[in-house]
Scaffold this motif. Structure first.
Motif, mmCIF file in Angstrom:
data_model
loop_
_atom_site.group_PDB
_atom_site.id
_atom_site.type_symbol
_atom_site.label_atom_id
_atom_site.label_comp_id
_atom_site.label_asym_id
_atom_site.label_seq_id
_atom_site.Cartn_x
_atom_site.Cartn_y
_atom_site.Cartn_z
ATOM 1 N N ASP A 1 -14.576 -2.502 -6.183
ATOM 2 C CA ASP A 1 -13.174 -2.650 -6.573
ATOM 3 C C ASP A 1 -12.459 -3.664 -5.681
ATOM 4 O O ASP A 1 -11.657 -4.470 -6.153
ATOM 5 C CB ASP A 1 -12.453 -1.298 -6.477
ATOM 6 N N LEU A 2 -12.733 -3.588 -4.392
ATOM 7 C CA LEU A 2 -12.067 -4.500 -3.458
ATOM 8 C C LEU A 2 -12.414 -5.947 -3.781
ATOM 9 O O LEU A 2 -11.569 -6.840 -3.747
ATOM 10 C CB LEU A 2 -12.468 -4.165 -2.007
ATOM 11 N N ARG B 1 -6.034 -9.745 3.073
ATOM 12 C CA ARG B 1 -5.895 -8.322 3.441
ATOM 13 C C ARG B 1 -7.019 -7.500 2.828
ATOM 14 O O ARG B 1 -7.585 -6.609 3.472
ATOM 15 C CB ARG B 1 -4.550 -7.764 2.935
ATOM 16 N N LEU B 2 -7.348 -7.801 1.581
ATOM 17 C CA LEU B 2 -8.417 -7.037 0.915
ATOM 18 C C LEU B 2 -9.775 -7.325 1.547
ATOM 19 O O LEU B 2 -10.620 -6.429 1.656
ATOM 20 C CB LEU B 2 -8.433 -7.351 -0.584
ATOM 21 N N GLU C 1 -13.070 10.917 -5.631
ATOM 22 C CA GLU C 1 -13.123 10.317 -4.291
ATOM 23 C C GLU C 1 -13.085 8.797 -4.376
ATOM 24 O O GLU C 1 -12.411 8.134 -3.594
ATOM 25 C CB GLU C 1 -14.413 10.754 -3.562
ATOM 26 N N ALA C 2 -13.823 8.253 -5.336
ATOM 27 C CA ALA C 2 -13.863 6.790 -5.471
ATOM 28 C C ALA C 2 -12.521 6.243 -5.925
ATOM 29 O O ALA C 2 -12.033 5.230 -5.413
ATOM 30 C CB ALA C 2 -14.970 6.391 -6.448
ATOM 31 N N TYR D 1 -0.262 -3.997 -6.603
ATOM 32 C CA TYR D 1 -0.345 -5.461 -6.625
ATOM 33 C C TYR D 1 0.282 -5.939 -7.917
ATOM 34 O O TYR D 1 0.258 -5.243 -8.936
ATOM 35 C CB TYR D 1 -1.803 -5.915 -6.514
ATOM 36 N N GLN E 1 -9.839 6.204 -3.195
ATOM 37 C CA GLN E 1 -10.003 5.199 -2.140
ATOM 38 C C GLN E 1 -9.977 3.782 -2.696
ATOM 39 O O GLN E 1 -10.050 2.812 -1.946
ATOM 40 C CB GLN E 1 -11.326 5.417 -1.404
ATOM 41 N N SER E 2 -9.879 3.692 -4.023
ATOM 42 C CA SER E 2 -9.908 2.377 -4.648
ATOM 43 C C SER E 2 -8.649 1.583 -4.284
ATOM 44 O O SER E 2 -7.554 2.135 -4.214
ATOM 45 C CB SER E 2 -9.991 2.533 -6.164
ATOM 46 N N PRO E 3 -8.792 0.276 -4.077
ATOM 47 C CA PRO E 3 -7.587 -0.546 -3.848
ATOM 48 C C PRO E 3 -6.657 -0.522 -5.059
ATOM 49 O O PRO E 3 -5.462 -0.717 -4.905
ATOM 50 C CB PRO E 3 -8.157 -1.943 -3.613
ATOM 51 N N PHE E 4 -7.207 -0.256 -6.240
ATOM 52 C CA PHE E 4 -6.344 -0.199 -7.428
ATOM 53 C C PHE E 4 -5.423 1.015 -7.368
ATOM 54 O O PHE E 4 -4.369 1.047 -7.977
ATOM 55 C CB PHE E 4 -7.187 -0.156 -8.710
ATOM 56 N N LEU F 1 -10.624 -6.900 -7.128
ATOM 57 C CA LEU F 1 -9.189 -7.142 -6.980
ATOM 58 C C LEU F 1 -8.940 -8.418 -6.173
ATOM 59 O O LEU F 1 -8.042 -9.202 -6.480
ATOM 60 C CB LEU F 1 -8.508 -5.933 -6.310
ATOM 61 N N LEU G 1 -4.690 2.555 -4.076
ATOM 62 C CA LEU G 1 -3.955 2.504 -2.808
ATOM 63 C C LEU G 1 -2.912 1.400 -2.755
ATOM 64 O O LEU G 1 -1.921 1.510 -2.055
ATOM 65 C CB LEU G 1 -4.940 2.307 -1.644
ATOM 66 N N TYR G 2 -3.166 0.306 -3.485
ATOM 67 C CA TYR G 2 -2.238 -0.821 -3.423
ATOM 68 C C TYR G 2 -1.477 -0.978 -4.727
ATOM 69 O O TYR G 2 -2.017 -0.745 -5.798
ATOM 70 C CB TYR G 2 -2.995 -2.137 -3.170
ATOM 71 N N SER H 1 -18.687 1.866 -4.830
ATOM 72 C CA SER H 1 -17.732 1.656 -5.925
ATOM 73 C C SER H 1 -16.431 1.066 -5.393
ATOM 74 O O SER H 1 -15.870 0.125 -5.960
ATOM 75 C CB SER H 1 -17.478 2.990 -6.633
ATOM 76 N N VAL H 2 -15.939 1.621 -4.275
ATOM 77 C CA VAL H 2 -14.683 1.128 -3.700
ATOM 78 C C VAL H 2 -14.842 -0.324 -3.259
ATOM 79 O O VAL H 2 -13.949 -1.160 -3.481
ATOM 80 C CB VAL H 2 -14.244 2.016 -2.516
ATOM 81 N N ARG I 1 0.847 -1.187 0.000
ATOM 82 C CA ARG I 1 0.000 0.000 0.000
ATOM 83 C C ARG I 1 0.887 1.243 0.000
ATOM 84 O O ARG I 1 1.993 1.216 0.546
ATOM 85 C CB ARG I 1 -0.891 -0.010 1.246
ATOM 86 N N LEU J 1 -17.188 3.500 -11.902
ATOM 87 C CA LEU J 1 -16.931 4.940 -11.765
ATOM 88 C C LEU J 1 -18.007 5.760 -12.488
ATOM 89 O O LEU J 1 -18.368 6.843 -12.044
ATOM 90 C CB LEU J 1 -15.530 5.281 -12.294
ATOM 91 N N VAL K 1 -20.013 6.422 -3.321
ATOM 92 C CA VAL K 1 -18.563 6.340 -3.542
ATOM 93 C C VAL K 1 -18.019 5.042 -2.943
ATOM 94 O O VAL K 1 -17.260 4.310 -3.584
ATOM 95 C CB VAL K 1 -17.859 7.572 -2.914
ATOM 96 N N TYR L 1 -4.489 4.287 -11.404
ATOM 97 C CA TYR L 1 -4.312 2.856 -11.142
ATOM 98 C C TYR L 1 -2.993 2.335 -11.710
ATOM 99 O O TYR L 1 -2.653 1.179 -11.565
ATOM 100 C CB TYR L 1 -5.487 2.048 -11.735
ATOM 101 N N HIS M 1 -9.898 -5.277 4.606
ATOM 102 C CA HIS M 1 -10.106 -3.888 4.183
ATOM 103 C C HIS M 1 -11.600 -3.674 3.877
ATOM 104 O O HIS M 1 -12.212 -2.708 4.337
ATOM 105 C CB HIS M 1 -9.235 -3.637 2.943
ATOM 106 N N VAL N 1 -5.906 -11.686 -6.901
ATOM 107 C CA VAL N 1 -4.608 -11.798 -6.228
ATOM 108 C C VAL N 1 -4.482 -13.112 -5.466
ATOM 109 O O VAL N 1 -5.438 -13.894 -5.388
ATOM 110 C CB VAL N 1 -4.400 -10.603 -5.259
ATOM 111 N N ASP O 1 -14.946 -2.996 -16.340
ATOM 112 C CA ASP O 1 -15.603 -3.188 -15.059
ATOM 113 C C ASP O 1 -15.349 -1.987 -14.120
ATOM 114 O O ASP O 1 -16.272 -1.437 -13.509
ATOM 115 C CB ASP O 1 -15.001 -4.483 -14.488
#
Lengths: 553, 468
Positions: free
Chosen positions: B233-234, B248-249, A189-190, A201, A193-196, B237, A198-199, B229-230, A66, A168, B226, A156, B252, B241, A163
């Motif tokens: 995504d989690l 971890r995800l 904002e989205a 991978y 905060q997206s894992p794509f 993803l 923040l992380y 959407s996140v 992260r 979005l 919002v 990202y 989260h 992985v 997808d």
């Protein structure tokens, strides 16, 4: 001692972690990247292709990483031109390896996710949509879709999938009910905060039959390179060679690494690594006895570290010919009017300048910031200094004292050395302190703020010491200059430098499967490798370019 | 009631007073707590953690002067600032951190104690220097009680727990006694301005031209979408992985869904006694500025409790891995706390300094308690509904002692604890520590029968500690 690694412990515990690969070579090249001029490579630096020796063995793990506070700040700066450093207020990472890149300390506590939420809202609110949008809102959905496509791909660090874009667009449509700008803001904002985002991978390329590892994809490699050498997201030229796939070749990879090392962000990486490796974080809030050291204060500490930074930036980046020897033995320092007295010279400069010194000095070993950090408020700490050499320069961490250690009572008639010698008389303490104190005593000529001294408590300083535990450099020495000479000749010191940098670069503890890269880099330095190319060598090493096959269960 | 007399009620942009009767407000989210008093006020826990232990050997400067029985005692000089709450406190000596000597522990000294004190466990495997020969240490394999309580009751408030402190620079197991699941140390926020923003940022009301209620509704709706959407995504993803990363995800996502639940409804009206504090102007976060930082952080925690932003407030100060930086200069000291705690200049001289440090700490604590006492709540004051645990990672500093630490419990917690006593287990009850932690869990509504490794709290909580 702040950090240590698995490899070190194996060494300390007497296990041999040394596995030397056999000969061979990789395709080397030196092709400039598009639109920039990397600095020339020192012709005397040995070729990098020898480092991993065509090794095809397993590599260490590649856990998802992260963004840390530093990387978050830099990334929103490059993504949205936001220079507010929103992550500065977050608490420090649990850096168990001693580096803020350490993935093992990263959790998903409510506190951390709240920080991402708050920062995303703040950054999105402050973003200048006129510059970020890149299209005319009057075109409606067309503009929204084009913005989402471009913004998500940059954020990202790889092309956005259908997808991802669909989710979005849903967010945009919701915000759009208020107005177009609200839709864009919510998309930001989205994304933030997206894992794509923040992380980082890494899934790697498709494995070939029988392989134990896979190469990272060009986009994954671009991120690794960029965060390692610049602490931020890939820039446009790097993204271009990732998009085109050119980054798959070692030549392009090396050229890009050299280009990134010429950018200003590389200087901040040098600062960040050394701040942590040299334990200069100790200086934050460290106070010295004002009666003994009236000149010392936050300003002095800041100037001292500015000198350390300038020294390593010059050695690693500005010059192509810096060496580990010089890092450990340089008889000069970078100083200004505030810190000149520490090094026994005078200066009127308001910025740190390279200055040759007359008193005995040895690179980072006698660096004023390091000496001040590794000392108490009133007296030096030979133990902390010995621990630093043992743990950070030789990667041989030493155990902490057991419970129930009796205090060493003060004695105004004794020097620090004489007083500390008492616990080596105790057999329970001697085991470890014999490995520490004889090194730390060598530093006794440098007082708690790093000034040269020849007497303490009215008695002459005895800076004689003994270095043990190395393969080729053991023996007695007098003062740090001689100690530095011994360390500069120790293969352990160069391997340890490789290990420390790789720990920083990979964001995890170094393990068995990294040994071939770490020893390869150390050996390469032994043959005269230069420090700037050393960073390029790490970036093209197997440990850096490959990941193990994905374990999905 | 000094604080209440000059309070300004939280006002929105339109000047409307936000606030319902305190009872309604507190019960709006999550319903009535198992740990609420008859009048409905929830129970709170404060952990006041100060590192480096106390001066307890060779002379015990902590120990009260004992009279005829457990309720007949005078406080030592060190504890004297707590005199006003002596009858609402339990002074407990001889609380060995037995679990820290477990065969699975990977550290010694400070990190060993720090990973045991609030967990009933030990420093587990990890990558950090822990002091034990040839191996590296990490955080405790069992979470600390603040985390466990937050997990159990945290859904009722905006934050399951809050962690503020002074100069919490250290990131190692020695400096972080608060531990989440999966051996993750919990960071302590040392910046009162950033702390204010995160705790009270939500209280910033309407945008220009918008009613408070409309603004809050809009913000809540936006966040819902919002975060949907996140969360999508989690999930996406996570499907790509490897197993470790997926775990971890998943964590989260679980945590984020909980946050989404809270932020996608407009915030509840604040309790009457809630006063939005003023954002601190302090920028110097070094230990030298502790006389300003400690009250600033404690004020934020007091108001976070009064506003029911959280029910678990943790404060920490003086850390063993602060690397020589923690000099109590405002007390005239020139050497750092850790050095003094090892009595390096001799017992007589350094014990005196350690008492000065502890008196200063107790004074900070008492100032904080007065803040809690000034907040009116059903059934009395906020203090009456609160229990404060003052503890350290070791007992006396100079031997890194973990066999005889002390627990100071202040506040009866709505009469839950049988206070006004000095108790000394004197090593007779080797599991006293874990069994005391268990009491605190139970008091806060966690129906646990053990804490940390169950072997250290076998048989349940210690007898004769509570009024039950």
């Amino acid at each position: 001692m702040k950090y240590a690694t698995l490899l070190s412990v194996l060494v300390f515990a007497g296990c041999s972690g040394d596995i030397v690969g056999d000969g061979g070579g990789d395709d080397d090249g030196n092709v400039p990247g598009p639109g920039d001029e990397p600095p020339p490579v020192d012709p005397t630096s040995p070729p990098l292709g020898t480092i991993d020796r065509s090794d095809e063995g397993p590599v260490g793990p590649a856990p998802m990483r992260r963004l840390n506070r530093r990387e978050y700040n830099n990334t929103v700066r490059d993504l949205l031109n936001d220079t507010s450093r929103p992550a500065d207020g977050w608490p420090a990472e649990s850096a168990l390896t001693g580096f803020d890149t350490d993935v093992s300390g990263q959790g998903s506590t409510a506190q951390e996710l709240e920080q991402f939420l708050a920062a995303a809202e703040l950054v999105a609110r402050n973003a200048n949509q006129a510059t970020v949008l890149g299209c005319d809102p009057a075109t409606g959905d067309a503009c929204a879709l084009s913005f989402i496509d471009r913004f998500a791909a940059r954020a990202y660090r790889r092309p956005a999938t259908a997808d991802q874009k669909m989710r979005l667009k849903t967010v945009f449509d919701f915000g759009r009910r208020t107005d177009f700008a609200s839709g864009v803001r919510l998309v930001m904002e989205a994304v933030l905060q997206s894992p794509f985002f923040l992380y980082r991978y890494e899934l790697g390329e498709k494995p070939t039959a029988g392989a134990v590892r896979v190469a990272l994809t060009p986009h994954e490699m671009a991120s690794r390179l960029s965060y390692f050498l610049n602490g931020t997201m890939p820039d446009d030229p790097l993204r271009a060679v990732a998009d085109s796939g050119e980054l798959r070749t070692l030549a392009t990879m090396e050229a890009q690494a050299r280009r990134l090392l010429a950018k200003p962000d590389a200087r901040t990486i040098l600062a960040a690594f050394h701040h942590q490796w040299l334990e200069l974080d100790r200086l934050e809030g460290l106070t010295k006895d004002p009666k003994l050291f009236p000149a010392y204060g936050p300003r002095m500490a800041a100037s001292l570290e500015a000198g350390t930074r300038a020294f390593v930036q010059n050695l690693y980046l500005e010059r192509g010919d810096g060496t580990v020897d010089e890092l450990l033995t340089a008889p000069y320092a970078y100083l200004d009017a505030t810190t000149a007295s520490i090094y026994g010279v005078t200066s009127t400069s308001t910025t740190v300048k390279k200055t040759t010194l007359t008193q005995p000095r040895a690179g980072i070993l006698t660096d004023g910031a390091v000496m001040a950090a590794l000392a108490g408020a009133t007296e030096t700490s030979p133990i902390a200094r010995g621990m630093f050499v043992r743990g950070h320069l030789l990667c041989q961490p030493i155990a902490a004292p057991p419970n129930d250690v009796p205090p060493l009572l003060p004695n105004p008639n004794l020097t620090t050395r004489e007083r500390l010698s008492m616990h080596r008389a105790n057999p329970a303490c001697a085991g470890c302190h014999n490995l520490l104190d004889p090194i730390g005593f060598g530093f006794e000529n440098y007082d708690p703020i790093g000034r040269w001294r020849t007497t303490e408590n009215g008695k002459p300083v005895d800076a004689s010491g003994i270095l043990g535990g190395t393969s080729k450099s053991d023996g007695p020495f007098s003062g740090v200059v001689e100690l530095a000479g011994r360390l500069a000749k120790a293969p352990e010191a160069r391997r340890c430098l490789s290990e420390s940098w790789m720990t920083f670069a990979l964001g995890r503890q170094i393990g068995e499967n990294d040994t071939r890269t770490v020893t390869g880099l150390g050996d390469w330095l032994d043959t005269g490798g230069k420090l700037r190319e050393f960073l390029v060598g790490m970036a093209r090493s197997n440990a850096f370019r490959y990941r193990p096959l994905l374990a999905t269960k | 009631m000094r604080l209440l007399s000059r309070r300004t009620l939280l006002r929105g942009a339109g000047g409307a007073v936000l606030g319902l009767p305190v009872l309604d407000a507190m019960l709006t989210i999550g319903g009535r707590l198992p740990g609420a008093n008859a009048a409905g006020a929830p129970r709170r826990l404060v952990i006041f953690f100060t590192g480096e232990g106390f001066p307890m050997s060779p002379t015990n400067e902590w120990r009260p002067i004992v009279g005829t029985g457990p309720s007949d005692f005078q406080l030592s000089t060190m504890l004297a600032p707590l005199e006003p709450v002596k009858r609402q406190s339990l002074f407990i000596e001889g609380v060995p951190y037995t679990s820290s000597n477990d065969s699975r522990q990977r550290a010694q000294g400070h990190p060993a104690g720090a990973q045991a004190v609030l967990t009933g466990a030990w420093a587990g495997d990890g990558t950090s220097y822990g002091g034990a020969p040839g191996r590296l240490a990490g955080f405790s394999p069992y979470p600390s009680i603040d985390y466990l309580i937050g997990k159990e009751i945290g859904s009722a408030t905006r934050f399951p727990a809050l962690y503020l402190g002074v100069n919490p620079g250290g990131t190692s197991p020695a400096a972080r006694p608060f531990v989440a699941a999966d051996q993750k140390g919990i960071a302590v926020q040392g910046d009162p301005r950033a702390a204010f923003d995160s705790i009270f940022g939500d209280f910033n009301g309407a945008n220009p031209g918008e009613s408070v209620a409309a603004s809050q509704k809009r913000r809540a709706d936006d966040r819902k979408v919002v975060l949907d959407s996140v969360l999508g995504d989690l999930k996406s993803l996570g499907a790509q992985v490897g197993a470790d990363d997926r775990r971890r995800l998943d964590q989260h996502a679980t945590q984020l869904a909980e946050i989404q639940r809270k932020v996608s409804v407009p915030p509840p009206a604040a309790p009457n006694a809630c006063v939005k504090p003023v954002r601190s102007t302090i920028t110097d976060r070094s230990f030298a500025n502790a006389p300003a930082l400690a009250p600033a952080q404690l004020d934020l925690l007091a108001m976070a409790l009064a506003c029911d932003r959280t029910r678990v407030a943790c404060f920490s100060m003086s850390h063993a891995d602060a690397d020589g930086g923690e000099v109590h200069r405002w007390l005239g000291h020139t050497r750092d706390h850790h050095d003094i705690s090892h009595l390096t200049k001799g017992h007589a001289e350094d014990s005196k300094l350690l008492v000065q440090i502890a008196v200063w700490q107790a004074t900070q604590l008492m100032t904080f308690i007065k803040k809690l006492q000034a907040v009116a709540e059903p059934g009395g004051t906020l203090f009456d509904n609160t229990v404060i645990l003052w503890c350290s990672e070791i007992g006396n500093g100079w031997t890194h002692d973990r066999n005889g630490p002390v627990f100071t419990i202040i506040g009866s917690g709505q009469g839950y604890f049988k206070t006004g006593r000095y108790l000394n287990f004197g090593g007779g009850s080797k599991n006293a520590h874990s069994k005391l932690l268990l009491h605190i869990l139970n008091y806060m509504g966690v129906p646990a029968t053990s804490v940390g490794d169950p072997m250290y709290s076998a048989g349940g909580p210690l007898p004769n500690i509570t009024t039950a």
